[in-house]
Each structure stands twice: as C-alpha cells, then as structure tokens.
Design a protein around this motif. Sequence first.
Motif, PDB file in Angstrom:
ATOM      1  N   THR A 189       0.832  -1.200   0.000  1.00  0.00           N
ATOM      2  CA  THR A 189       0.000   0.000   0.000  1.00  0.00           C
ATOM      3  C   THR A 189       0.871   1.256   0.000  1.00  0.00           C
ATOM      4  OG1 THR A 189      -1.829  -1.090   1.153  1.00  0.00           O
ATOM      5  CG2 THR A 189      -1.723   1.317   1.293  1.00  0.00           C
ATOM      6  N   ASP A 190       0.576   2.157  -0.940  1.00  0.00           N
ATOM      7  CA  ASP A 190       1.255   3.451  -1.012  1.00  0.00           C
ATOM      8  C   ASP A 190       0.214   4.519  -0.714  1.00  0.00           C
ATOM      9  OD1 ASP A 190       2.607   5.758  -1.573  1.00  0.00           O
ATOM     10  OD2 ASP A 190       3.042   5.279  -3.678  1.00  0.00           O
ATOM     11  N   MET A 191       0.296   5.115   0.474  1.00  0.00           N
ATOM     12  CA  MET A 191      -0.705   6.097   0.882  1.00  0.00           C
ATOM     13  C   MET A 191      -0.616   7.380   0.051  1.00  0.00           C
ATOM     14  SD  MET A 191      -2.558   4.629   3.092  1.00  0.00           S
ATOM     15  CE  MET A 191      -3.546   6.063   3.521  1.00  0.00           C
ATOM     16  N   ARG A 192       0.467   7.575  -0.687  1.00  0.00           N
ATOM     17  CA  ARG A 192       0.612   8.762  -1.533  1.00  0.00           C
ATOM     18  C   ARG A 192       0.160   8.518  -2.971  1.00  0.00           C
ATOM     19  NH1 ARG A 192       6.340  11.614   0.354  1.00  0.00           N
ATOM     20  NH2 ARG A 192       5.863  11.697   2.606  1.00  0.00           N
ATOM     21  N   ARG A 193      -0.365   7.338  -3.243  1.00  0.00           N
ATOM     22  CA  ARG A 193      -0.842   7.059  -4.598  1.00  0.00           C
ATOM     23  C   ARG A 193      -1.989   8.000  -4.934  1.00  0.00           C
ATOM     24  NH1 ARG A 193      -4.544   2.906  -6.780  1.00  0.00           N
ATOM     25  NH2 ARG A 193      -4.645   1.867  -4.745  1.00  0.00           N
ATOM     26  N   GLY A 194      -1.867   8.711  -6.041  1.00  0.00           N
ATOM     27  CA  GLY A 194      -2.864   9.716  -6.386  1.00  0.00           C
ATOM     28  C   GLY A 194      -3.808   9.309  -7.491  1.00  0.00           C
ATOM     29  N   GLU A 195      -3.583   8.133  -8.119  1.00  0.00           N
ATOM     30  CA  GLU A 195      -4.418   7.693  -9.222  1.00  0.00           C
ATOM     31  C   GLU A 195      -4.955   6.297  -8.952  1.00  0.00           C
ATOM     32  OE1 GLU A 195      -2.938   9.451 -13.371  1.00  0.00           O
ATOM     33  OE2 GLU A 195      -1.392   8.246 -12.371  1.00  0.00           O
ATOM     34  N   THR A 196      -6.175   6.047  -9.401  1.00  0.00           N
ATOM     35  CA  THR A 196      -6.734   4.702  -9.315  1.00  0.00           C
ATOM     36  C   THR A 196      -6.172   3.868 -10.464  1.00  0.00           C
ATOM     37  OG1 THR A 196      -8.638   5.037 -10.767  1.00  0.00           O
ATOM     38  CG2 THR A 196      -8.853   5.776  -8.472  1.00  0.00           C
ATOM     39  N   ILE A 197      -6.345   2.558 -10.381  1.00  0.00           N
ATOM     40  CA  ILE A 197      -5.880   1.697 -11.475  1.00  0.00           C
ATOM     41  C   ILE A 197      -6.658   1.992 -12.760  1.00  0.00           C
ATOM     42  CG2 ILE A 197      -4.997  -0.167 -10.026  1.00  0.00           C
ATOM     43  CD1 ILE A 197      -7.638  -1.645 -10.457  1.00  0.00           C
ATOM     44  N   PHE A 198      -7.878   2.519 -12.631  1.00  0.00           N
ATOM     45  CA  PHE A 198      -8.685   2.810 -13.813  1.00  0.00           C
ATOM     46  C   PHE A 198      -8.269   4.127 -14.455  1.00  0.00           C
ATOM     47  CE2 PHE A 198     -11.402   0.467 -10.749  1.00  0.00           C
ATOM     48  CZ  PHE A 198     -11.369  -0.751 -11.410  1.00  0.00           C
ATOM     49  N   GLU A 199      -7.654   5.004 -13.688  1.00  0.00           N
ATOM     50  CA  GLU A 199      -7.077   6.220 -14.258  1.00  0.00           C
ATOM     51  C   GLU A 199      -5.712   5.924 -14.881  1.00  0.00           C
ATOM     52  OE1 GLU A 199      -9.150   9.350 -11.097  1.00  0.00           O
ATOM     53  OE2 GLU A 199      -7.188   8.482 -10.673  1.00  0.00           O
ATOM     54  N   ILE A 200      -4.981   5.009 -14.274  1.00  0.00           N
ATOM     55  CA  ILE A 200      -3.685   4.612 -14.810  1.00  0.00           C
ATOM     56  C   ILE A 200      -3.866   3.847 -16.117  1.00  0.00           C
ATOM     57  CG2 ILE A 200      -1.641   3.176 -14.388  1.00  0.00           C
ATOM     58  CD1 ILE A 200      -2.062   3.783 -11.382  1.00  0.00           C
ATOM     59  N   ASP A 201      -4.855   2.941 -16.143  1.00  0.00           N
ATOM     60  CA  ASP A 201      -5.151   2.152 -17.341  1.00  0.00           C
ATOM     61  C   ASP A 201      -6.662   2.138 -17.558  1.00  0.00           C
ATOM     62  OD1 ASP A 201      -5.468   0.373 -19.393  1.00  0.00           O
ATOM     63  OD2 ASP A 201      -4.270  -1.239 -18.507  1.00  0.00           O
ATOM     64  N   PRO A 202      -7.191   3.074 -18.344  1.00  0.00           N
ATOM     65  CA  PRO A 202      -8.644   3.195 -18.532  1.00  0.00           C
ATOM     66  C   PRO A 202      -9.301   1.951 -19.118  1.00  0.00           C
ATOM     67  CG  PRO A 202      -7.507   5.180 -19.291  1.00  0.00           C
ATOM     68  CD  PRO A 202      -6.456   4.154 -19.020  1.00  0.00           C
ATOM     69  N   HIS A 203      -8.527   1.099 -19.782  1.00  0.00           N
ATOM     70  CA  HIS A 203      -9.118  -0.091 -20.394  1.00  0.00           C
ATOM     71  C   HIS A 203      -9.526  -1.142 -19.350  1.00  0.00           C
ATOM     72  CE1 HIS A 203      -8.110   1.288 -24.414  1.00  0.00           C
ATOM     73  NE2 HIS A 203      -6.870   1.512 -24.019  1.00  0.00           N
ATOM     74  N   LEU A 204      -8.996  -1.038 -18.140  1.00  0.00           N
ATOM     75  CA  LEU A 204      -9.288  -2.060 -17.134  1.00  0.00           C
ATOM     76  C   LEU A 204     -10.774  -2.102 -16.767  1.00  0.00           C
ATOM     77  CD1 LEU A 204      -6.258  -1.721 -14.658  1.00  0.00           C
ATOM     78  CD2 LEU A 204      -6.651  -3.478 -16.402  1.00  0.00           C
ATOM     79  N   GLN A 205     -11.417  -0.940 -16.707  1.00  0.00           N
ATOM     80  CA  GLN A 205     -12.828  -0.904 -16.309  1.00  0.00           C
ATOM     81  C   GLN A 205     -13.693  -1.680 -17.300  1.00  0.00           C
ATOM     82  OE1 GLN A 205     -14.221   0.655 -13.459  1.00  0.00           O
ATOM     83  NE2 GLN A 205     -16.102  -0.389 -14.065  1.00  0.00           N
ATOM     84  N   GLN A 206     -13.539  -1.392 -18.573  1.00  0.00           N
ATOM     85  CA  GLN A 206     -14.384  -2.020 -19.574  1.00  0.00           C
ATOM     86  C   GLN A 206     -13.930  -3.439 -19.898  1.00  0.00           C
ATOM     87  OE1 GLN A 206     -17.217  -0.731 -20.878  1.00  0.00           O
ATOM     88  NE2 GLN A 206     -17.532  -2.699 -21.902  1.00  0.00           N
ATOM     89  N   GLU A 207     -12.621  -3.610 -20.109  1.00  0.00           N
ATOM     90  CA  GLU A 207     -12.118  -4.900 -20.581  1.00  0.00           C
ATOM     91  C   GLU A 207     -12.099  -5.975 -19.496  1.00  0.00           C
ATOM     92  OE1 GLU A 207     -11.404  -5.716 -23.735  1.00  0.00           O
ATOM     93  OE2 GLU A 207     -12.201  -3.741 -24.241  1.00  0.00           O
ATOM     94  N   ARG A 208     -11.889  -5.579 -18.259  1.00  0.00           N
ATOM     95  CA  ARG A 208     -11.788  -6.578 -17.201  1.00  0.00           C
ATOM     96  C   ARG A 208     -13.001  -6.574 -16.270  1.00  0.00           C
ATOM     97  NH1 ARG A 208      -6.553  -8.277 -16.325  1.00  0.00           N
ATOM     98  NH2 ARG A 208      -7.508  -9.755 -14.879  1.00  0.00           N
ATOM     99  N   VAL A 209     -13.332  -5.409 -15.722  1.00  0.00           N
ATOM    100  CA  VAL A 209     -14.404  -5.352 -14.726  1.00  0.00           C
ATOM    101  C   VAL A 209     -15.768  -5.581 -15.361  1.00  0.00           C
ATOM    102  CG1 VAL A 209     -15.535  -3.954 -12.962  1.00  0.00           C
ATOM    103  CG2 VAL A 209     -13.050  -3.858 -13.220  1.00  0.00           C
ATOM    104  N   GLU A 210     -16.113  -4.794 -16.387  1.00  0.00           N
ATOM    105  CA  GLU A 210     -17.437  -4.923 -16.992  1.00  0.00           C
ATOM    106  C   GLU A 210     -17.639  -6.309 -17.589  1.00  0.00           C
ATOM    107  OE1 GLU A 210     -19.822  -2.768 -16.745  1.00  0.00           O
ATOM    108  OE2 GLU A 210     -18.581  -1.301 -15.689  1.00  0.00           O
ATOM    109  N   LYS A 211     -16.640  -6.822 -18.276  1.00  0.00           N
ATOM    110  CA  LYS A 211     -16.763  -8.166 -18.844  1.00  0.00           C
ATOM    111  C   LYS A 211     -16.809  -9.230 -17.745  1.00  0.00           C
ATOM    112  CE  LYS A 211     -14.789  -7.254 -23.412  1.00  0.00           C
ATOM    113  NZ  LYS A 211     -13.713  -7.591 -24.393  1.00  0.00           N
TER     114      LYS A 211
END
Length: 485
Positions: A226-248
């Motif tokens: 865990t990095d408490m200074r992480r400022g981006e979500t994995i979906f902001e880092i890689d926008p394809h993850l939401q549609q290609e992995r989560v939605e499917k």
Amino acid sequence: MDEMRPTSGAAAHLGLASLFPTGLQAVYAECRRLYPDQVNPLQVTAIVKYWLGGPDPLDYISMYRNVGCVAQDVQEHWHYISMGLSDLYGDNRVHEFTGPDGPSGFGFELTFRLKREAGETAPPTWPAELMQGLARYVFQSENTFCSGDHISWHSPLDNSESRIQHMLLTEDPQMQPVLTPFGQVNFLQIVGVCTEELQAAQQWNGQGILDLLRGVHVAGGPWLVTDMRRGETIFEIDPHLQQERVEKGIEADGSNLSGVSAKCVWDDLSRPPEDEDDSRSICIASQPRRLSDKDTEQIREALRKGLEINSKSVLPPIGGQRQSHDRPQQSLGHLQTQHASRSRKDSLESESSAAIVPHELVRTRQLESVHLKFNQESGTLLPLCLRGRLLHGRHFTYKSINGDTAITFVSTGVEGAFATEEHPYAAHGPWLQILLTEEFVEQMLGELQDLSSREETKLPKEYSWPERKLKISVLPDSAFDSPLQ
C-alpha cells in the motif's frame, strides 16, 4: 492510541521461549522464518490486555522492515503482523479452546504492507491502530474475514488527505499458515484501495480487483504494498481495465457480494403502521422487533452461500438448526465502518433476539405492497444487486446496521425462499424477502440506472412501480438517525 505503546519486545522471545504461550510462539516462529535478521523488531503492545479489560484485542503488532524483491519488482516496505485474533494462550482467557483440528481463535491474524518512504528509519505506528479497529469489529461481531472481502472505511487510512480510504483483504504472499496445538492460523493482508477500486470490488469481486492491483506496480504490485501517496486509481492509470476486465467480468461471473451491512428499512404499505401485530422494522412501543436466532442464522447462511459459485442458489430452510458456538465463515464482505466509530457492532448477531420475538411465534406473512428505503451508499448498490446477483440466479441481502431489519432480494432460481412468484413480497418478522422475475429486474435496471453514476445525487430520490406495488426511496443518512427508522 492511549492504551498502546511501541516496544522492542521481541528480544526476549528467544531466551524465554519456554515461558511464552504456545500459540504466540507459533506466530513468532513464522515471523522469525521470514525475518531471521530482525530478532528484535519494533512492536506495538496493548498496555492493558483485552482479557484484563483493555480496549485493544490485539496483544502485539510486530513491525518489520522488508527489503522487497528486485526480481519481482517489489519495493521496500514496512510489514506489520498482528497477534491476538488467533488463540495465543489456549486457556480460554480470550478464545474458547476447541482443539488442534479447527481454526485457532478466529483462525487468522492480520498483516499490512506499507511503502517505506525515502528517509524513513522507523515504521509509522498508525497501521497498528487501524488493525486494532478491525480486530475490535471481529471480536464484537464474531464475523470473520476472508480473502477477497472488502471493507468500506470512508476515511483516509492514515488520517491524511490520501485517496486510499478503503480496504481489501487477501492472503499474505510470504506468511505461511501455521499449525498450533490450538488450531490453524492463516495470515490475511490488508490492502489499501481508492473508492473507485472498492466500488469495482463490490460490483464484481474482490479477488478480481486484487489481481488487477497486482499487475500495476504503483498500485501494489505482486505483493500488494500500500502506497498512501498514490494519487491515481488503477482505472485512471489504465482506462481499459474498467471495460475490458471489470465490466466483462461482471457480465460473465456476476458479483460474489451476497450481502451488505446497510442503512435501510422497509414498510408494509398494505396495512396501517399502527397495527399492533405489525412485525416490520418500525418500532412498536419503543422496542423494535428483532430477528430470532434461527432467522439470523438463515441470513448468515444466505450470505455465506452467496459467496460460493454454485449452479443453483439456495437459501437454507428457516427450520435449520444453529450451533450456538459456530462463527460465520464469511464476513459480510462490506462493512460500513465510519471512522468516528470504528468499534461499532455491526453484525448479524442479536443477543436478545429470541427473547423479543420467539421464532415459533412469528409467522411468515405475504404482503401486497412494500416501500423500501435506503441511504445513498446502499442505494448505489441496487444496480449491482440486480445485475450482478439476480440476473445470475442468485440472491442479495441488506442487513440494517441500525437494528435487526433485513431485506433479501431473490431471483426465481433461488430455492428455499419464502417469497414466491405468486406472493413476491413475504416477511418473517423483520426479515423481508422480495422475489423479482428476470423481466422485472431488467425493467428496474433501466429506471435505476442513475444510481450507478459516481456523481453526487440529489436526495431524496423516489422510484415507483405501481403495477408491481413496489416503491423505493433513496434518502440522506439523517433520515435513518431517528429511532423510529
């Protein structure tokens, strides 16, 4: 943390091992296997032990410096390991001794991996308070944690301005299960996540999101640091993850979240609320009706079975017997734990249930018309309930954190429900079941689509299906503060 202090207490473990309780020795031995060069780690200890009346269930939390693994691209970090959720003593002072074949105590200890910041020479101690808060929940509710569970914390884990405000749980990648004379101990690692990642875990499943986090170095990497200074979500880092992995994933697998602790109530609109025989969630003579032990166990079994991938979803029969010493094998998966009250009891247990409404005196009632009320966080899960659960032939339960009210949505493929297609609304005491056909689920999804938006919703919101005699309201949290709710 008033009742805790950091100490360097591990040095004595080696020379005085014979004086140390056997369960504690077993956990220390696993720590020494992993950190043979850190025989005297900094340790947070409860000054007044829980079994002597202290507020903190964890006797000790050891903090180690982990150098990471260059080959696996794992960064250097601090590794926190709890001691107290398992049976350390074997003499019934904390946990009931049940022998060596089952779980030791609750069967697990917590761990946490925090990125070491440049220049840090000692581990921060705030994770110890976080772990104590989770331990208090476990002890007070007797709901255990499992890998893949997620925890809504609603506050930065370190009280900063961080986006890391919630948690997932997974097996610790380095700590191996240990066998003690008091049973087995597994090690569950806390993983800090952002709100959007928590929501994805709710909509799909925790294990799927954990796998995505492992694949993104800055979001945790292989060991989920865990990095408490992480400022981006994995979906902001890689926008394809939401549609290609989560939605499917949701379309293919549905959701394995079978229930949540929630702010919710339900009203029977087919009779006036002043009816003295009413067994809804409304308070009668200032005393709310409560779930019987058997109803409580059935809901718990429903939640547990909902986490399993079965070809047919089954609700256990109401008459099923409950062993009084049993602990749930799954947590609710979703804990609405406010930062200001981390030790609040929010479980399915009801210590006085049977005394208030004896199970054999509560009949199942068919209702003509019902009104469901949820707060905003619970309301946003309605599309998940319908899309990720009911369309996959499963069930979903909302269990009130303010009382013993429970609302279970069931599909036509769920066996053992007391709601039927002929009578889709049925109540057993304060437990309401609602059976929804696939056609009605699709209709509701279209009309509830705005609840899936991450934008702030103006409340209250009302949804009504007059032909189905069903009404749903999404209300602000303040609407649930009254004892009449």
